[in-house]
Design a protein around this motif. Structure first.
Motif, PDB file in Angstrom:
ATOM      1  N   LYS A  73      76.846  42.764  10.821  1.00 30.53           N
ATOM      2  CA  LYS A  73      77.810  41.690  10.314  1.00 30.53           C
ATOM      3  C   LYS A  73      77.257  40.335  10.329  1.00 30.53           C
ATOM      4  CE  LYS A  73      81.980  43.807  10.485  1.00 30.53           C
ATOM      5  NZ  LYS A  73      82.871  44.058   9.482  1.00 30.53           N
ATOM      6  N   SER A  74      76.072  40.200  11.068  1.00 29.91           N
ATOM      7  CA  SER A  74      75.448  39.160  11.086  1.00 29.91           C
ATOM      8  C   SER A  74      74.602  38.801   9.603  1.00 29.91           C
ATOM      9  CB  SER A  74      74.281  39.049  11.871  1.00 29.91           C
ATOM     10  OG  SER A  74      73.039  40.042  11.645  1.00 29.91           O
ATOM     11  N   GLY A  75      74.774  39.927   8.701  1.00 33.80           N
ATOM     12  CA  GLY A  75      73.920  39.962   7.606  1.00 33.80           C
ATOM     13  C   GLY A  75      72.595  40.716   7.642  1.00 33.80           C
ATOM     14  N   ARG A  76      71.996  40.885   8.781  1.00 34.91           N
ATOM     15  CA  ARG A  76      70.469  41.179   8.856  1.00 34.91           C
ATOM     16  C   ARG A  76      70.744  43.056   8.692  1.00 34.91           C
ATOM     17  NH1 ARG A  76      66.875  38.909  13.156  1.00 34.91           N
ATOM     18  NH2 ARG A  76      66.096  37.197  11.801  1.00 34.91           N
ATOM     19  N   GLY A  77      69.697  43.563   8.365  1.00 35.52           N
ATOM     20  CA  GLY A  77      69.589  45.001   8.224  1.00 35.52           C
ATOM     21  C   GLY A  77      68.348  45.536   8.672  1.00 35.52           C
ATOM     22  N   TYR A  78      68.603  46.704   8.968  1.00 34.93           N
ATOM     23  CA  TYR A  78      67.311  47.612   9.631  1.00 34.93           C
ATOM     24  C   TYR A  78      67.180  49.029   8.882  1.00 34.93           C
ATOM     25  CZ  TYR A  78      63.799  48.887  13.035  1.00 34.93           C
ATOM     26  OH  TYR A  78      62.714  49.453  13.604  1.00 34.93           O
ATOM     27  N   THR A  79      66.150  49.333   8.680  1.00 28.15           N
ATOM     28  CA  THR A  79      66.131  50.659   8.158  1.00 28.15           C
ATOM     29  C   THR A  79      65.420  51.638   9.214  1.00 28.15           C
ATOM     30  OG1 THR A  79      65.806  49.888   5.967  1.00 28.15           O
ATOM     31  CG2 THR A  79      64.884  51.894   6.158  1.00 28.15           C
ATOM     32  N   ALA A  84      66.907  56.642  18.576  1.00 31.05           N
ATOM     33  CA  ALA A  84      66.469  57.895  18.280  1.00 31.05           C
ATOM     34  C   ALA A  84      65.362  57.854  16.862  1.00 31.05           C
ATOM     35  CB  ALA A  84      67.607  58.923  18.111  1.00 31.05           C
ATOM     36  N   TYR A  85      65.518  56.814  16.348  1.00 36.46           N
ATOM     37  CA  TYR A  85      64.864  56.892  14.886  1.00 36.46           C
ATOM     38  C   TYR A  85      64.247  55.470  14.777  1.00 36.46           C
ATOM     39  CZ  TYR A  85      67.873  60.546  13.960  1.00 36.46           C
ATOM     40  OH  TYR A  85      68.386  62.112  14.125  1.00 36.46           O
ATOM     41  N   GLY A 134      77.855  47.653   7.048  1.00 37.22           N
ATOM     42  CA  GLY A 134      77.990  48.734   5.951  1.00 37.22           C
ATOM     43  C   GLY A 134      76.658  49.488   6.315  1.00 37.22           C
ATOM     44  N   ALA A 135      76.240  50.563   5.318  1.00 35.78           N
ATOM     45  CA  ALA A 135      75.094  51.266   5.603  1.00 35.78           C
ATOM     46  C   ALA A 135      74.844  52.157   4.230  1.00 35.78           C
ATOM     47  CB  ALA A 135      75.061  52.380   6.734  1.00 35.78           C
ATOM     48  N   SER A 136      73.675  52.217   3.982  1.00 36.54           N
ATOM     49  CA  SER A 136      73.261  53.045   2.704  1.00 36.54           C
ATOM     50  C   SER A 136      72.058  54.276   3.219  1.00 36.54           C
ATOM     51  CB  SER A 136      72.442  52.352   1.787  1.00 36.54           C
ATOM     52  OG  SER A 136      71.316  51.555   2.086  1.00 36.54           O
ATOM     53  N   TYR A 137      72.178  55.220   2.532  1.00 41.49           N
ATOM     54  CA  TYR A 137      71.228  56.368   2.766  1.00 41.49           C
ATOM     55  C   TYR A 137      70.739  56.776   1.662  1.00 41.49           C
ATOM     56  CZ  TYR A 137      69.812  60.882   4.952  1.00 41.49           C
ATOM     57  OH  TYR A 137      69.244  61.827   5.455  1.00 41.49           O
TER      58      TYR A 137
END
Length: 66
Positions: A29-35, A64-65, A14-17
């Protein structure tokens, strides 16, 4: 904050913005996130509509970000 899930993706769950801050958080899918910072709204929209969100992330967001 806007959120989406990617049930068919093998890489992303998933993702949030946060449009006001232009911050995209991707959850793997591993549960890790990155912003990622300074992501324009059109990139968020393209991610949501991508045939392969994982490929779009890898080709258009990952390097790119920051």
């Amino acid at each position: 904050m806007q959120r989406t899930t990617f049930p068919g993706s093998t890489a992303l769950s998933g993702a949030s913005y946060e449009e006001d801050r232009q911050e995209l958080t991707v959850t793997f899918k591993s549960g890790r996130g990155y912003t990622y910072h300074q992501v324009p709204p059109d990139v968020w929209e393209q991610l949501q509509s991508a045939d392969s969100p994982g490929t779009f992330w890898r080709e258009s967001i990952k390097d790119a970000y920051s």
